[in-house]
Design a protein around this motif. Structure first.
Motif, PDB file in Angstrom:
ATOM      1  N   GLN A  61       0.823  -1.210   0.000  1.00  0.00           N
ATOM      2  CA  GLN A  61       0.000   0.000   0.000  1.00  0.00           C
ATOM      3  C   GLN A  61       0.858   1.262   0.000  1.00  0.00           C
ATOM      4  OE1 GLN A  61      -3.130  -1.806   3.028  1.00  0.00           O
ATOM      5  NE2 GLN A  61      -3.611   0.333   2.651  1.00  0.00           N
ATOM      6  N   LEU A  62       1.930   1.245   0.799  1.00  0.00           N
ATOM      7  CA  LEU A  62       2.764   2.444   0.932  1.00  0.00           C
ATOM      8  C   LEU A  62       3.881   2.498  -0.101  1.00  0.00           C
ATOM      9  CD1 LEU A  62       3.144   2.689   4.823  1.00  0.00           C
ATOM     10  CD2 LEU A  62       1.384   3.690   3.349  1.00  0.00           C
ATOM     11  N   GLY A  63       4.187   1.374  -0.711  1.00  0.00           N
ATOM     12  CA  GLY A  63       5.264   1.330  -1.685  1.00  0.00           C
ATOM     13  C   GLY A  63       6.639   1.457  -1.062  1.00  0.00           C
ATOM     14  N   GLN A  64       6.812   0.956   0.162  1.00  0.00           N
ATOM     15  CA  GLN A  64       8.104   0.997   0.826  1.00  0.00           C
ATOM     16  C   GLN A  64       8.167  -0.071   1.918  1.00  0.00           C
ATOM     17  OE1 GLN A  64       7.431   5.047   3.014  1.00  0.00           O
ATOM     18  NE2 GLN A  64       8.750   3.802   4.345  1.00  0.00           N
ATOM     19  N   TYR A  65       9.366  -0.352   2.384  1.00  0.00           N
ATOM     20  CA  TYR A  65       9.528  -1.304   3.472  1.00  0.00           C
ATOM     21  C   TYR A  65       8.924  -0.746   4.754  1.00  0.00           C
ATOM     22  CZ  TYR A  65      12.696  -4.210   0.728  1.00  0.00           C
ATOM     23  OH  TYR A  65      13.238  -5.030  -0.228  1.00  0.00           O
ATOM     24  N   VAL A  66       8.344  -1.627   5.552  1.00  0.00           N
ATOM     25  CA  VAL A  66       7.830  -1.253   6.863  1.00  0.00           C
ATOM     26  C   VAL A  66       8.315  -2.278   7.883  1.00  0.00           C
ATOM     27  CG1 VAL A  66       5.811  -0.071   5.953  1.00  0.00           C
ATOM     28  CG2 VAL A  66       5.654  -2.498   6.507  1.00  0.00           C
ATOM     29  N   TYR A  67       8.307  -1.873   9.161  1.00  0.00           N
ATOM     30  CA  TYR A  67       8.898  -2.690  10.215  1.00  0.00           C
ATOM     31  C   TYR A  67       7.903  -2.837  11.376  1.00  0.00           C
ATOM     32  CZ  TYR A  67      12.934  -1.226   7.502  1.00  0.00           C
ATOM     33  OH  TYR A  67      13.802  -0.964   6.464  1.00  0.00           O
ATOM     34  N   PRO A  68       7.421  -4.052  11.648  1.00  0.00           N
ATOM     35  CA  PRO A  68       6.489  -4.231  12.768  1.00  0.00           C
ATOM     36  C   PRO A  68       7.193  -3.965  14.090  1.00  0.00           C
ATOM     37  CG  PRO A  68       7.157  -6.363  11.889  1.00  0.00           C
ATOM     38  CD  PRO A  68       7.721  -5.315  10.967  1.00  0.00           C
ATOM     39  N   VAL A  69       6.494  -3.326  15.032  1.00  0.00           N
ATOM     40  CA  VAL A  69       7.126  -2.989  16.316  1.00  0.00           C
ATOM     41  C   VAL A  69       6.464  -3.684  17.498  1.00  0.00           C
ATOM     42  CG1 VAL A  69       8.006  -0.782  15.492  1.00  0.00           C
ATOM     43  CG2 VAL A  69       5.738  -0.882  16.543  1.00  0.00           C
ATOM     44  N   HIS A  70       5.390  -4.445  17.254  1.00  0.00           N
ATOM     45  CA  HIS A  70       4.775  -5.217  18.333  1.00  0.00           C
ATOM     46  C   HIS A  70       3.982  -6.359  17.720  1.00  0.00           C
ATOM     47  CE1 HIS A  70       0.516  -3.535  18.107  1.00  0.00           C
ATOM     48  NE2 HIS A  70       1.192  -2.764  17.276  1.00  0.00           N
ATOM     49  N   ARG A  71       3.475  -7.248  18.570  1.00  0.00           N
ATOM     50  CA  ARG A  71       2.751  -8.430  18.116  1.00  0.00           C
ATOM     51  C   ARG A  71       1.239  -8.219  18.250  1.00  0.00           C
ATOM     52  NH1 ARG A  71       6.250 -11.194  21.814  1.00  0.00           N
ATOM     53  NH2 ARG A  71       4.415 -11.452  23.151  1.00  0.00           N
ATOM     54  N   LEU A  72       0.526  -8.945  17.400  1.00  0.00           N
ATOM     55  CA  LEU A  72      -0.919  -9.078  17.528  1.00  0.00           C
ATOM     56  C   LEU A  72      -1.237 -10.477  17.031  1.00  0.00           C
ATOM     57  CD1 LEU A  72      -3.101  -7.115  18.536  1.00  0.00           C
ATOM     58  CD2 LEU A  72      -3.622  -6.571  16.155  1.00  0.00           C
ATOM     59  N   ASP A  73      -1.791 -11.320  17.905  1.00  0.00           N
ATOM     60  CA  ASP A  73      -2.072 -12.699  17.537  1.00  0.00           C
ATOM     61  C   ASP A  73      -2.921 -12.762  16.278  1.00  0.00           C
ATOM     62  OD1 ASP A  73      -0.732 -13.570  19.770  1.00  0.00           O
ATOM     63  OD2 ASP A  73      -2.536 -13.947  20.942  1.00  0.00           O
ATOM     64  N   ARG A  74      -2.743 -13.837  15.535  1.00  0.00           N
ATOM     65  CA  ARG A  74      -3.483 -13.999  14.287  1.00  0.00           C
ATOM     66  C   ARG A  74      -4.988 -13.824  14.448  1.00  0.00           C
ATOM     67  NH1 ARG A  74      -2.813 -19.061  10.051  1.00  0.00           N
ATOM     68  NH2 ARG A  74      -3.972 -18.112   8.338  1.00  0.00           N
ATOM     69  N   PRO A  75      -5.641 -14.462  15.430  1.00  0.00           N
ATOM     70  CA  PRO A  75      -7.103 -14.322  15.521  1.00  0.00           C
ATOM     71  C   PRO A  75      -7.586 -13.028  16.152  1.00  0.00           C
ATOM     72  CG  PRO A  75      -6.334 -15.788  17.238  1.00  0.00           C
ATOM     73  CD  PRO A  75      -5.134 -15.454  16.389  1.00  0.00           C
ATOM     74  N   THR A  76      -6.656 -12.221  16.699  1.00  0.00           N
ATOM     75  CA  THR A  76      -7.020 -10.946  17.316  1.00  0.00           C
ATOM     76  C   THR A  76      -7.037  -9.858  16.253  1.00  0.00           C
ATOM     77  OG1 THR A  76      -5.947 -11.626  19.379  1.00  0.00           O
ATOM     78  CG2 THR A  76      -6.428  -9.291  19.116  1.00  0.00           C
ATOM     79  N   SER A  77      -8.072  -9.049  16.254  1.00  0.00           N
ATOM     80  CA  SER A  77      -8.156  -7.943  15.302  1.00  0.00           C
ATOM     81  C   SER A  77      -7.723  -6.644  15.978  1.00  0.00           C
ATOM     82  CB  SER A  77      -9.604  -7.797  14.792  1.00  0.00           C
ATOM     83  OG  SER A  77     -10.476  -7.505  15.882  1.00  0.00           O
ATOM     84  N   GLY A  78      -7.516  -5.614  15.150  1.00  0.00           N
ATOM     85  CA  GLY A  78      -7.322  -4.293  15.710  1.00  0.00           C
ATOM     86  C   GLY A  78      -6.025  -3.588  15.399  1.00  0.00           C
ATOM     87  N   VAL A  79      -5.671  -2.657  16.295  1.00  0.00           N
ATOM     88  CA  VAL A  79      -4.589  -1.701  16.071  1.00  0.00           C
ATOM     89  C   VAL A  79      -3.232  -2.398  15.964  1.00  0.00           C
ATOM     90  CG1 VAL A  79      -3.492   0.387  16.925  1.00  0.00           C
ATOM     91  CG2 VAL A  79      -5.886  -0.025  17.425  1.00  0.00           C
ATOM     92  N   LEU A  80      -2.554  -2.167  14.854  1.00  0.00           N
ATOM     93  CA  LEU A  80      -1.234  -2.753  14.614  1.00  0.00           C
ATOM     94  C   LEU A  80      -0.322  -1.664  14.063  1.00  0.00           C
ATOM     95  CD1 LEU A  80       0.542  -5.338  14.526  1.00  0.00           C
ATOM     96  CD2 LEU A  80      -0.281  -5.659  12.172  1.00  0.00           C
ATOM     97  N   MET A  81       0.833  -1.498  14.711  1.00  0.00           N
ATOM     98  CA  MET A  81       1.734  -0.384  14.395  1.00  0.00           C
ATOM     99  C   MET A  81       2.970  -0.866  13.635  1.00  0.00           C
ATOM    100  SD  MET A  81       3.376   2.201  17.225  1.00  0.00           S
ATOM    101  CE  MET A  81       4.266   3.691  16.801  1.00  0.00           C
ATOM    102  N   PHE A  82       3.308  -0.134  12.571  1.00  0.00           N
ATOM    103  CA  PHE A  82       4.528  -0.373  11.801  1.00  0.00           C
ATOM    104  C   PHE A  82       5.364   0.904  11.799  1.00  0.00           C
ATOM    105  CE2 PHE A  82       1.542  -3.420  10.059  1.00  0.00           C
ATOM    106  CZ  PHE A  82       2.319  -4.571   9.886  1.00  0.00           C
ATOM    107  N   ALA A  83       6.676   0.732  11.770  1.00  0.00           N
ATOM    108  CA  ALA A  83       7.583   1.863  11.602  1.00  0.00           C
ATOM    109  C   ALA A  83       8.026   1.914  10.143  1.00  0.00           C
ATOM    110  CB  ALA A  83       8.792   1.714  12.512  1.00  0.00           C
TER     111      ALA A  83
END
Length: 267
Positions: A61-83
């Motif tokens: 979507q952004l056309g660039q590399y992104v880096y996950p900074v925390h976990r969210l279990d597969r079946p859990t929905s919601g807020v997920l942050m990337f750097a």
């Protein structure tokens, strides 16, 4: 500063195919999205055949590399942050390590939960044979603390288990630590397992929700993330609206007045 956005009852159930994720927040340093239930954050031994991942979708979507900074279990929905850079990822990771980020979840659990409290129950790491092959099997139990409050309850005139009626609660969780499956295990610890949790819940209630209430996912959602921006020092609050499964249950149980209306889908 408040920014709002412009589904499986086991860890192995995939999310419906998606071409993009709803972006809740975006600046030069971070992208925060609303992850659907069933979507892996990144490639994992949990499902070697999976072809879609949040990391890949956000990157495309952004056309660039992104880096996950925390976990969210597969079946859990919601807020997920990337750097958007390794340095931004390090700064955000430091916030999580210092517990300087407030995470809020909502869940539907079996039974009438206590009104409010703190679950201070250390957790020993439970290893997955595939995804945790490198983890230490003798690792001691780690501190795990969760604050919670009951938002609403309902008693249904249905015999699901041993009793002629079945009780459920809408609960808000604020974990102060980030252990693997912490909320799912802490919910079980207070005898109020999360509906849809195949590992820590009860199958009769999971099946009832899936077959009769159109809810075949883990009923746990990360609904907000609040933190002081590592670069601007501005307070950021991101809200992730609940999905259709959660929304129809809240409407069915008449719980709309018990939850932040910003989390509900209009109509």
């Amino acid at each position: 500063m408040i920014l709002n956005s412009v589904m499986c009852d086991s860890d192995s159930n995939p999310a419906p195919a998606k071409t993009h994720l709803d972006i809740l927040y975006l600046d030069a340093y971070y992208c925060i999205v609303n992850k659907p239930s069933g979507l892996l954050v990144h490639r994992s031994w949990i499902d070697p055949h999976a072809t879609e991942f949040a990391l890949q979708l956000v990157r495309d979507q952004l056309g660039q590399y992104v880096y996950p900074v925390h976990r969210l279990d597969r079946p859990t929905s919601g807020v997920l942050m990337f750097a958007l850079s390794p340095e931004a990822a390090r700064r955000a990771a430091a916030l999580f390590e210092r517990h300087d980020i407030e995470k809020t979840y909502v869940s539907i659990v079996r039974g009438y939960s206590p009104e409010a409290g703190i679950i201070d129950h250390p957790l020993r790491e439970k290893l997955d044979k595939l995804s945790d092959r490198q983890a230490r099997p003798d690792k001691p139990a780690q501190e795990a603390v969760t604050h919670f409050r009951r938002l609403a309850t309902i008693e249904l005139p249905v015999c699901v288990d041993r009793y002629p009626q079945s009780r459920y609660s809408l609960v808000e969780f604020k974990p102060k630590t980030g252990r693997k499956h912490q909320l799912r295990r802490h919910s079980k610890h207070i005898n109020c397992p999360i509906i849809g949790d195949a590992k820590h819940g009860k199958s009769s209630h999971n099946h009832f929700f899936a077959e009769h209430l159109k809810a075949d996912r883990l009923l746990l959602a990360a609904v907000s993330l609040t933190f002081k921006h590592p670069y601007s020092a501005e307070t950021i609050e991101c809200l992730a609206p609940l999905d259709a499964t959660f929304n129809q249950l809240i409407a069915r149980f008449s719980w709309q007045q018990s939850i932040d209306r910003r989390l509900l889908t209009p109509g």
